[in-house]
Design a protein around this motif. Structure first.
Motif, PDB file in Angstrom:
ATOM      1  N   GLU A  27       0.829  -1.212   0.000  1.00  0.00           N
ATOM      2  CA  GLU A  27       0.000   0.000   0.000  1.00  0.00           C
ATOM      3  C   GLU A  27       0.858   1.255   0.000  1.00  0.00           C
ATOM      4  O   GLU A  27       0.501   2.256  -0.621  1.00  0.00           O
ATOM      5  CB  GLU A  27      -0.970  -0.007   1.174  1.00  0.00           C
ATOM      6  N   MET A  28       2.004   1.209   0.665  1.00  0.00           N
ATOM      7  CA  MET A  28       2.917   2.355   0.640  1.00  0.00           C
ATOM      8  C   MET A  28       3.406   2.595  -0.777  1.00  0.00           C
ATOM      9  O   MET A  28       3.492   3.741  -1.231  1.00  0.00           O
ATOM     10  CB  MET A  28       4.088   2.136   1.580  1.00  0.00           C
ATOM     11  N   GLU A  29       3.709   1.520  -1.497  1.00  0.00           N
ATOM     12  CA  GLU A  29       4.114   1.659  -2.901  1.00  0.00           C
ATOM     13  C   GLU A  29       3.009   2.333  -3.714  1.00  0.00           C
ATOM     14  O   GLU A  29       3.289   3.187  -4.557  1.00  0.00           O
ATOM     15  CB  GLU A  29       4.407   0.280  -3.509  1.00  0.00           C
ATOM     16  N   SER A  33       3.326   5.868  -5.601  1.00  0.00           N
ATOM     17  CA  SER A  33       3.061   5.888  -7.033  1.00  0.00           C
ATOM     18  C   SER A  33       1.987   6.916  -7.391  1.00  0.00           C
ATOM     19  O   SER A  33       2.130   7.673  -8.363  1.00  0.00           O
ATOM     20  CB  SER A  33       2.620   4.496  -7.490  1.00  0.00           C
ATOM     21  N   GLU A  34       0.917   6.961  -6.609  1.00  0.00           N
ATOM     22  CA  GLU A  34      -0.138   7.940  -6.853  1.00  0.00           C
ATOM     23  C   GLU A  34       0.378   9.368  -6.716  1.00  0.00           C
ATOM     24  O   GLU A  34       0.044  10.238  -7.529  1.00  0.00           O
ATOM     25  CB  GLU A  34      -1.297   7.719  -5.884  1.00  0.00           C
ATOM     26  N   GLU A  35       1.181   9.612  -5.693  1.00  0.00           N
ATOM     27  CA  GLU A  35       1.718  10.956  -5.485  1.00  0.00           C
ATOM     28  C   GLU A  35       2.637  11.354  -6.630  1.00  0.00           C
ATOM     29  O   GLU A  35       2.613  12.493  -7.090  1.00  0.00           O
ATOM     30  CB  GLU A  35       2.441  11.052  -4.143  1.00  0.00           C
ATOM     31  N   LEU A  36       3.447  10.411  -7.091  1.00  0.00           N
ATOM     32  CA  LEU A  36       4.337  10.712  -8.212  1.00  0.00           C
ATOM     33  C   LEU A  36       3.545  11.012  -9.483  1.00  0.00           C
ATOM     34  O   LEU A  36       3.891  11.914 -10.240  1.00  0.00           O
ATOM     35  CB  LEU A  36       5.297   9.558  -8.460  1.00  0.00           C
ATOM     36  N   ASN A  41       6.133  18.004 -11.957  1.00  0.00           N
ATOM     37  CA  ASN A  41       7.559  17.976 -12.283  1.00  0.00           C
ATOM     38  C   ASN A  41       8.302  17.095 -11.288  1.00  0.00           C
ATOM     39  O   ASN A  41       7.777  16.739 -10.242  1.00  0.00           O
ATOM     40  CB  ASN A  41       8.142  19.392 -12.329  1.00  0.00           C
ATOM     41  N   MET A  42       9.505  16.708 -11.612  1.00  0.00           N
ATOM     42  CA  MET A  42      10.265  15.774 -10.799  1.00  0.00           C
ATOM     43  C   MET A  42      10.572  16.329  -9.419  1.00  0.00           C
ATOM     44  O   MET A  42      10.498  15.611  -8.430  1.00  0.00           O
ATOM     45  CB  MET A  42      11.572  15.391 -11.511  1.00  0.00           C
ATOM     46  N   THR A  43      10.881  17.599  -9.306  1.00  0.00           N
ATOM     47  CA  THR A  43      11.171  18.189  -8.002  1.00  0.00           C
ATOM     48  C   THR A  43       9.964  18.074  -7.089  1.00  0.00           C
ATOM     49  O   THR A  43      10.080  17.670  -5.934  1.00  0.00           O
ATOM     50  CB  THR A  43      11.600  19.663  -8.149  1.00  0.00           C
ATOM     51  N   ALA A  44       8.799  18.406  -7.614  1.00  0.00           N
ATOM     52  CA  ALA A  44       7.573  18.296  -6.825  1.00  0.00           C
ATOM     53  C   ALA A  44       7.293  16.841  -6.466  1.00  0.00           C
ATOM     54  O   ALA A  44       6.864  16.539  -5.347  1.00  0.00           O
ATOM     55  CB  ALA A  44       6.401  18.897  -7.583  1.00  0.00           C
ATOM     56  N   ALA A  45       7.537  15.941  -7.376  1.00  0.00           N
ATOM     57  CA  ALA A  45       7.303  14.518  -7.134  1.00  0.00           C
ATOM     58  C   ALA A  45       8.199  14.010  -6.007  1.00  0.00           C
ATOM     59  O   ALA A  45       7.738  13.321  -5.092  1.00  0.00           O
ATOM     60  CB  ALA A  45       7.547  13.724  -8.402  1.00  0.00           C
ATOM     61  N   GLN A  48       7.082  15.193  -2.624  1.00  0.00           N
ATOM     62  CA  GLN A  48       5.947  14.409  -2.136  1.00  0.00           C
ATOM     63  C   GLN A  48       6.417  13.088  -1.525  1.00  0.00           C
ATOM     64  O   GLN A  48       5.947  12.677  -0.467  1.00  0.00           O
ATOM     65  CB  GLN A  48       4.947  14.136  -3.267  1.00  0.00           C
ATOM     66  N   VAL A  49       7.347  12.444  -2.180  1.00  0.00           N
ATOM     67  CA  VAL A  49       7.877  11.181  -1.661  1.00  0.00           C
ATOM     68  C   VAL A  49       8.566  11.421  -0.323  1.00  0.00           C
ATOM     69  O   VAL A  49       8.363  10.674   0.635  1.00  0.00           O
ATOM     70  CB  VAL A  49       8.842  10.527  -2.672  1.00  0.00           C
ATOM     71  N   PHE A  50       9.366  12.463  -0.226  1.00  0.00           N
ATOM     72  CA  PHE A  50      10.057  12.759   1.029  1.00  0.00           C
ATOM     73  C   PHE A  50       9.067  13.083   2.144  1.00  0.00           C
ATOM     74  O   PHE A  50       9.268  12.697   3.291  1.00  0.00           O
ATOM     75  CB  PHE A  50      11.067  13.893   0.851  1.00  0.00           C
ATOM     76  N   GLN A  51       7.981  13.762   1.822  1.00  0.00           N
ATOM     77  CA  GLN A  51       6.964  14.041   2.835  1.00  0.00           C
ATOM     78  C   GLN A  51       6.343  12.751   3.354  1.00  0.00           C
ATOM     79  O   GLN A  51       6.118  12.599   4.556  1.00  0.00           O
ATOM     80  CB  GLN A  51       5.883  14.966   2.273  1.00  0.00           C
ATOM     81  N   ILE A  52       6.076  11.826   2.466  1.00  0.00           N
ATOM     82  CA  ILE A  52       5.524  10.537   2.876  1.00  0.00           C
ATOM     83  C   ILE A  52       6.521   9.792   3.757  1.00  0.00           C
ATOM     84  O   ILE A  52       6.160   9.254   4.813  1.00  0.00           O
ATOM     85  CB  ILE A  52       5.148   9.688   1.644  1.00  0.00           C
ATOM     86  N   LEU A  53       7.784   9.778   3.351  1.00  0.00           N
ATOM     87  CA  LEU A  53       8.800   9.084   4.140  1.00  0.00           C
ATOM     88  C   LEU A  53       8.992   9.722   5.509  1.00  0.00           C
ATOM     89  O   LEU A  53       9.249   9.025   6.493  1.00  0.00           O
ATOM     90  CB  LEU A  53      10.122   9.035   3.373  1.00  0.00           C
ATOM     91  N   ARG A  54       8.848  11.034   5.593  1.00  0.00           N
ATOM     92  CA  ARG A  54       8.967  11.715   6.891  1.00  0.00           C
ATOM     93  C   ARG A  54       7.903  11.218   7.865  1.00  0.00           C
ATOM     94  O   ARG A  54       8.136  11.148   9.073  1.00  0.00           O
ATOM     95  CB  ARG A  54       8.867  13.220   6.711  1.00  0.00           C
ATOM     96  N   LEU A  55       6.728  10.886   7.355  1.00  0.00           N
ATOM     97  CA  LEU A  55       5.666  10.357   8.209  1.00  0.00           C
ATOM     98  C   LEU A  55       6.111   9.054   8.886  1.00  0.00           C
ATOM     99  O   LEU A  55       5.774   8.781  10.028  1.00  0.00           O
ATOM    100  CB  LEU A  55       4.385  10.103   7.407  1.00  0.00           C
ATOM    101  N   PHE A  56       6.864   8.249   8.141  1.00  0.00           N
ATOM    102  CA  PHE A  56       7.306   6.966   8.672  1.00  0.00           C
ATOM    103  C   PHE A  56       8.505   7.099   9.597  1.00  0.00           C
ATOM    104  O   PHE A  56       8.772   6.203  10.381  1.00  0.00           O
ATOM    105  CB  PHE A  56       7.648   6.011   7.523  1.00  0.00           C
ATOM    106  N   THR A  57       9.223   8.193   9.500  1.00  0.00           N
ATOM    107  CA  THR A  57      10.408   8.348  10.336  1.00  0.00           C
ATOM    108  C   THR A  57      10.172   9.255  11.530  1.00  0.00           C
ATOM    109  O   THR A  57      11.024   9.355  12.394  1.00  0.00           O
ATOM    110  CB  THR A  57      11.599   8.888   9.519  1.00  0.00           C
ATOM    111  N   ALA A  58       9.004   9.900  11.588  1.00  0.00           N
ATOM    112  CA  ALA A  58       8.693  10.781  12.716  1.00  0.00           C
ATOM    113  C   ALA A  58       8.576   9.954  13.991  1.00  0.00           C
ATOM    114  O   ALA A  58       7.997   8.882  13.996  1.00  0.00           O
ATOM    115  CB  ALA A  58       7.403  11.543  12.443  1.00  0.00           C
ATOM    116  N   LYS A  59       9.115  10.471  15.031  1.00  0.00           N
ATOM    117  CA  LYS A  59       9.050   9.765  16.328  1.00  0.00           C
ATOM    118  C   LYS A  59       7.894  10.330  17.138  1.00  0.00           C
ATOM    119  O   LYS A  59       7.691  11.520  17.188  1.00  0.00           O
ATOM    120  CB  LYS A  59      10.353   9.938  17.079  1.00  0.00           C
TER     121      LYS A  59
END
Length: 60
Positions: A27-29, A33-36, A41-45, A48-59
């Motif tokens: 589901e994360m994939e 994929s949907e966000e991308l 543009n690639m920078t925006a994409a 978005q990926v980094f924002q999603i990953l930050r959710l998983f790394t937030a303590k």
């Protein structure tokens, strides 16, 4: 490292059943994929990926 290998590691470390880990990874994939695909543009994409990953790394 493939999805199964990641799921095994996550399962070992978290104690969560491997099938549940595979479901979450799949589901994360889909979310990434949907966000991308929404990005104009690639920078925006990548942002978005980094924002999603930050959710998983937030303590806490």
């Amino acid at each position: 490292m493939n999805k199964t290998e990641i799921a095994i590691k996550v399962s070992e470390r978290s104690g969560v059943h491997i099938e549940d880990c595979i479901k979450v990874i799949t589901e994360m994939e889909e979310v990434v994929s949907e966000e991308l695909s929404k990005s104009k543009n690639m920078t925006a994409a990548l942002e978005q990926v980094f924002q999603i990953l930050r959710l998983f790394t937030a303590k806490g």
